[in-house]
Design a protein around this motif. Structure first.
Motif, PDB file in Angstrom:
ATOM      1  N   GLY A 142      25.675  -1.913 -52.096  1.00  0.00           N
ATOM      2  CA  GLY A 142      26.774  -1.042 -51.688  1.00  0.00           C
ATOM      3  C   GLY A 142      28.147  -1.632 -51.965  1.00  0.00           C
ATOM      4  O   GLY A 142      28.276  -2.800 -52.372  1.00  0.00           O
ATOM      5  N   ASN A 144      30.128  -2.754 -49.981  1.00  0.00           N
ATOM      6  CA  ASN A 144      30.372  -3.948 -49.158  1.00  0.00           C
ATOM      7  C   ASN A 144      29.533  -5.163 -49.573  1.00  0.00           C
ATOM      8  O   ASN A 144      29.405  -6.115 -48.802  1.00  0.00           O
ATOM      9  CB  ASN A 144      30.129  -3.622 -47.675  1.00  0.00           C
ATOM     10  N   LEU A 148      21.830  -1.916 -49.312  1.00  0.00           N
ATOM     11  CA  LEU A 148      21.688  -0.722 -48.475  1.00  0.00           C
ATOM     12  C   LEU A 148      20.258  -0.217 -48.633  1.00  0.00           C
ATOM     13  O   LEU A 148      19.803   0.038 -49.760  1.00  0.00           O
ATOM     14  CB  LEU A 148      22.673   0.366 -48.918  1.00  0.00           C
ATOM     15  N   CYS A 178      24.867   4.028 -51.453  1.00  0.00           N
ATOM     16  CA  CYS A 178      26.248   3.946 -50.964  1.00  0.00           C
ATOM     17  C   CYS A 178      26.995   5.220 -51.339  1.00  0.00           C
ATOM     18  O   CYS A 178      26.974   5.647 -52.490  1.00  0.00           O
ATOM     19  CB  CYS A 178      26.953   2.727 -51.574  1.00  0.00           C
ATOM     20  N   CYS A 184      33.667   0.613 -44.417  1.00  0.00           N
ATOM     21  CA  CYS A 184      33.576  -0.854 -44.338  1.00  0.00           C
ATOM     22  C   CYS A 184      34.913  -1.495 -44.689  1.00  0.00           C
ATOM     23  O   CYS A 184      35.347  -2.452 -44.053  1.00  0.00           O
ATOM     24  CB  CYS A 184      32.450  -1.376 -45.235  1.00  0.00           C
ATOM     25  N   CYS A 226      31.231  -4.837 -41.354  1.00  0.00           N
ATOM     26  CA  CYS A 226      30.991  -3.996 -42.540  1.00  0.00           C
ATOM     27  C   CYS A 226      29.560  -3.461 -42.601  1.00  0.00           C
ATOM     28  O   CYS A 226      29.286  -2.503 -43.330  1.00  0.00           O
ATOM     29  CB  CYS A 226      31.360  -4.739 -43.822  1.00  0.00           C
ATOM     30  N   CYS A 230      28.633   1.183 -41.359  1.00  0.00           N
ATOM     31  CA  CYS A 230      28.087   1.935 -42.489  1.00  0.00           C
ATOM     32  C   CYS A 230      27.237   3.123 -41.997  1.00  0.00           C
ATOM     33  O   CYS A 230      26.348   2.956 -41.174  1.00  0.00           O
ATOM     34  CB  CYS A 230      27.241   1.013 -43.373  1.00  0.00           C
TER      35      CYS A 230
END
Ligand code: SF4
Ligand code: SF4
Length: 274
Positions: A142, A144, A148, A178, A184, A226, A230
């Motif tokens: 993702g 961040n 994910l 994402c 985030c 972060c 999410c």
């Protein structure tokens, strides 16, 4: 790839054993995926680090949202330590179990640093479980920089097992999880992410590590904001989406540190850590 019946048996055995030991998600990647996808460079390839490696098994354990929501706090810190202990145990026991079946297998530890000051000086790891998780079909990377997953979004801790067994790989995900909402980025206490044209943000890892150095001194490490904010992950079905609450947290608590809306979180933050 060796005997396929034997490989199917071994794969089923590993999944069953991993789940018995506490892993919630398990994926399998052949080492060729490091060469094909080139998300990192040769020194970080598993087959370069341990040349016997043919497959990488990636295992994940979830982070429970309500405990993470209290971050930075001793409540989340202890949860983080618990997941680390579990990952160490799963990695070790599963590696030994695969050895007993006649295959080389070791686990690459989930975090590889002795002290946070080392990360401030060099914010990198010897092996990326995030990239391994992507190649093992567990999720996508993702904005961040985390993996994910469908099940838990980025709220999952990972460990990888490197083995010489050739095990049927899992399919990599073709669609990004994402949604680039940038929550985030907006909620990061150090503004470590900067917007990019690409899906994955530019990230100032030193800023993040320096903040962690302070949190560690205060006994409420790590940050985790972060991954907390999410919206991706089926775990949100159980605990709901708190987007507005997350976005307003800093502003409201600056204006009113005793705000009733955040009282559970601030309560946890006022005990057991500085
Ligand atoms: S918070 Fe939004 S931008 Fe950040 S990783 Fe999750 S989905 Fe992507
Ligand atoms: S862990 Fe905290 S400081 Fe580091 S990038 Fe994430 S939100 Fe920012």
């Amino acid at each position: 790839m060796g005997n396929s019946l034997e490989n199917n048996y071994l794969k089923r055995y590993i999944i069953r054993k991993a789940k018995q030991l506490g892993a919630e998600i398990v994926g399998f990647a052949p080492v060729s995926r490091w060469e094909e996808n080139k998300d990192t460079t040769l020194p970080y390839y598993p087959q370069n680090i341990f040349p016997f490696t043919k497959s990488v098994i990636v295992l994940g354990v979830p982070i429970l949202i309500p405990m993470l929501d209290t971050t930075p706090s001793i409540v989340y810190s202890e949860l983080y330590n618990t997941t680390n202990r579990l990952l160490d145990e799963i990695g070790y026991k599963l590696s030994v179990a695969i050895n007993v079946k006649g295959h080389k297998a070791i686990f690459f530890p989930r975090d590889g640093y002795g002290d946070i000051s080392v990360l401030v000086a060099k914010p990198e790891a010897a092996f990326s479980h995030v990239i391994a998780g992507k190649y093992a079909g567990l999720g996508t990377i993702g904005y961040n920089h985390t993996l994910l997953t469908k099940e838990f979004g980025p709220r999952v801790r990972l460990v990888s097992i490197l083995t010489d067994a050739e095990i049927a790989p899992d399919k990599m995900m073709s669609e990004e999880l994402c949604i680039k909402c940038e929550l985030c980025r907006k909620c990061c206490p150090t503004s470590a992410f900067t917007t990019t044209d690409h899906l994955i943000a530019e990230m100032d890892k030193t800023k993040c590590a320096m903040y962690h150095e302070q949190l560690k001194k205060d006994y409420r490490y790590p940050c985790g904001v972060c991954i907390k904010v999410c919206p991706v992950g089926d775990d949100r079905k159980l605990y709901g989406k708190n987007t507005r609450k997350y976005l307003n947290e800093k502003k409201i608590l600056t204006q009113d540190p005793t705000s009733a809306e955040y009282s559970g979180w601030t309560h946890c933050r006022s005990f057991g850590s500085k």
